[in-house]
Design an enzyme around this catalytic site. Structure first.
Site, PDB file in Angstrom:
ATOM      1  N   HIS A 173      -0.334  -0.011  -7.066  1.00 52.31           N
ATOM      2  CA  HIS A 173      -1.784  -0.171  -7.084  1.00 52.31           C
ATOM      3  C   HIS A 173      -2.195  -1.235  -6.073  1.00 52.31           C
ATOM      4  CE1 HIS A 173      -5.894  -0.595  -8.573  1.00 52.31           C
ATOM      5  NE2 HIS A 173      -5.686   0.599  -9.103  1.00 52.31           N
ATOM      6  N   HIS A 174      -3.305  -0.974  -5.383  1.00 52.16           N
ATOM      7  CA  HIS A 174      -3.748  -1.855  -4.322  1.00 52.16           C
ATOM      8  C   HIS A 174      -4.131  -3.241  -4.855  1.00 52.16           C
ATOM      9  CE1 HIS A 174      -4.950  -2.985  -0.424  1.00 52.16           C
ATOM     10  NE2 HIS A 174      -5.461  -1.851  -0.004  1.00 52.16           N
TER      11      HIS A 174
END
Lengths: 455, 455
Positions: free
Chosen positions: B135-136
């Site tokens: 996940h960013h």
């Protein structure tokens, strides 16, 4: 363009990342006699060319004047819906269940018709599998199973049979309630069928009214007596799927020894498995667990018809001995069915409303339960009684994968096929660690019953 | 317990079903010399035992006093994060890209550390792959790529190398911005680093202020001149991933023939591919497309350092001849870089703010763009220049899979590895049908440049 029914809207409203609202089914097949080793990839090639998509598989969600509607998908991309996949080595049932666990965790894309069919190669022993996933707003679990069966034939020589997405339309038939899903019942009880739903709060308010009425009525008081349990926590978004077949003969032998029904025995197997699973986690409540069990109200149990009531079955998980537990379960179930026999249709509706209202209220509002009415859903859906084939490939087993919800972290759905009883368990992987062990505990529960009966 | 930075909060806020905010990377390996046929399943067994999980892979999202925080996950379930999977027959790159397309479409479970590593067997020619998804909010694309490289060695004989989730901690290093992600830049520009974010609306308001200031300033007027295009529609939740390697030698030969940089040539390849793709759909705007291109501001291009500016590159998609298009792109890029060279650091910050603000504003508010500043993101991230190995398995290629967003339906990310340039395209599968054809169009774009130059 068809407006969504209020019940179908409920399934969309209830959906969130950690609570996807799709149902699934796993079908296990063996290769036809004499099929080549690359049989499954040839089948995949054929299926990829099956671009005709019939109702409801061509319907996607849209909105008109703020209301959700089904519309024909003009740009259906079969590659998104039909997927050819493979299991890693060694390709045992274990790898298959892992695969389904991961796929069943993924929420569906609402911009497209909400279904997927996964053709799975790489299983041991010249077998392959189909995992089908359909959003509950598009079709309910029982109808999905019926469609998956309608795809098959009892003739091993029949060829040219279409996949589920290209079955001839029988839209009315598929929408008829064949079993009792929790949410269809809620909608029925609130008499939502005739009118559009306004908002979730308005539904929750009606449920709350029902609950308060009931709490003033001493005859219904027993409904609020399920214990608190780890099964009734908030869930996360990942699932574990566990499934196995049991020989119907073994179960029938136990039935005869104790003078109970098949449904009593499978319920007792679930009770035994839950007891062992929770005891191993030091989480078995002192008071017995209560299961939500839809039952047929017909006398003969033979028909799959839709005269169905809900029983809040006492699972007697406080009882040590398996045989005694089964008999207790049998007596509770009989008493509940006897009560139904003396009820008018209106009374049945009211009783069902009351049974469902607290769970529905807490699911809709997200509030922690004040009134725990049941701990787990156990449903037993009748299935086909003869061996079935798909283009010559024999169906070896079929396992339902239903929905886990906040406060209802485990769903146990059973069906019958040929001479087997098929168990499909779906649970939140975090709330209920190592759920796959339940399969051993189910077997152990049956063995205990057999040895108690001297079988 | 660590509070999330405001930028990391942005990634969570921006996430929705049709816009998951994770980045991914696909690494293709060949078997070590003399490895047995079951090499990949043996590797899977080893990796399953690798239960040590280091920062940030042991961090899950939680909330304290209404603020999002990272906490250690006390019940990390490696089976959820590390998955051993297989491609269906015939196991070509096509099946691999299909697999990654489907996996990259699935949003992650926020109740757990948001990463997954998929070990993939069943590829042709004694190859296997690793697809890593993070996940960013946990790590940005460039850091993820750096970690994936740090896992590897240039020594083919080195053994006992840990997987990415068990790398020795170097937390500070991994958080340093190595490239310019759109959202890290937004946060930087709004100077969010020092303070907690209140709400999305407050961020949107600041962006709007910036935009209005700019529109009064005639020198910045050119920023609002990108055409409307199908690339800038709302997206759906399913993705198509396309990836391929090109030989750096071929690209260098074109550079020399035209006197341009490598970055100019790969940008021209993207321009050619976009032009052909859109022309085939009868959707090429008359005005040239504009790309958001982060560029190194160092003179020598050799270092991967973080002195980076944003260029709004005119892709000259209205020009018919490939060679002429490349030269035009080269001149635009040089002019933009020259402008940067005359800017003070403050002016660079302001210019970047202005470049990003309109896109950021529309993404945050969900409003249709009034001011289209660019049509597509093309980023080129420097990668390792020597062959690398993981426990003796040679890395054959590495392909970034970034994020598609509403109004930015396509992301083209490139990296370099050894003597290759690696393209990874991610796009919305519905907005941009048959995106995989872009790979052919990229090749065609390069061939045109070669033949125009008489190579």
């Amino acid at each position: 363009m068809t407006p969504l029914t209020p019940t179908d809207q409920l399934f969309l409203w209830l959906e969130k990342r950690q609570q996807p609202m799709h149902v699934g089914g796993l079908q296990l097949f063996s290769f036809p006699d004499g099929a080549p080793d690359n049989y499954v990839s040839q089948l995949a090639e054929q299926l990829r060319r099956q671009c005709e998509v019939t109702h409801p598989f061509n319907q996607r969600l849209s909105h008109r004047l703020g209301q959700p509607v089904w519309v024909d998908d003009g740009h259906l991309d079969l590659e998104h819906h039909f997927r050819f996949e493979a299991l890693p080595t060694p390709g045992r049932i274990r790898e298959l269940l892992s695969f389904v666990s991961a796929e069943h965790s993924h929420p569906m894309d609402r911009e497209r018709p909400m279904w997927e069919v996964h053709l799975i190669e790489g299983l041991e022993d010249r077998q392959f599998a189909l995992y089908t996933k359909i959003h509950h707003s598009l079709v309910d679990g029982v109808s999905a199973m019926r469609m998956a069966t309608r795809m098959l034939s009892d003739n091993p020589n029949e060829q040219g049979m279409p996949p589920i997405w290209d079955l001839p339309c029988r839209p009315r038939d598929d929408r008829e309630p064949g079993g009792l899903s929790l949410w269809r019942s809620v909608a029925h009880v609130l008499d939502l069928s005739g009118r559009q739903l306004g908002t979730i709060p308005s539904v929750a308010k009606e449920l709350l009214k029902t609950i308060h009425q009931a709490r003033r009525d001493p005859t219904y008081d027993s409904i609020f007596h399920a214990p608190r349990c780890v099964l009734n926590q908030k869930i996360t978004g990942s699932r574990r799927f566990a499934a196995q077949s049991w020989c119907l003969k073994r179960i029938r032998a136990v039935c005869e020894a104790y003078g109970t029904t098949v449904n009593d025995v499978v319920t007792a197997m679930c009770a035994a498995a839950l007891r062992t699973y929770l005891m191993n986690q030091d989480a078995l409540p002192d008071k017995p667990l209560v299961a939500f069990v839809p039952v047929s109200l017909r006398q003969d149990e033979s028909s799959g018809g839709n005269q169905v009531g809900v029983i809040l079955a006492n699972l007697h998980t406080d009882v040590h001995k398996g045989g005694e537990r089964l008999l207790n379960i049998h007596h509770s179930m009989e008493a509940a069915k006897a009560r139904y026999r003396h009820m008018s249709p209106e009374e049945i509706v009211n009783y069902t409303a009351l049974t469902l209202a607290p769970a529905a209220f807490h699911l809709l509002t997200g509030l922690a339960p004040k009134w725990q009415t049941f701990n787990v859903v156990i449903s037993n859906v009748p299935g086909p009684s003869k061996p079935l084939y798909w283009n010559g490939a024999r169906l070896e087993g079929m396992y339902p994968a239903s929905i886990a919800m906040d406060r209802l972290a485990l769903n146990m759905t059973l069906t019958s096929y040929n001479d087997q009883v098929e168990f499909g368990l779906i649970g939140c992987r975090r709330t209920l660690p190592s759920l796959q062990r339940m399969l051993d505990y189910l077997e152990q529960g049956l063995e205990d019953l057999e040895s108690d009966a001297g079988l």
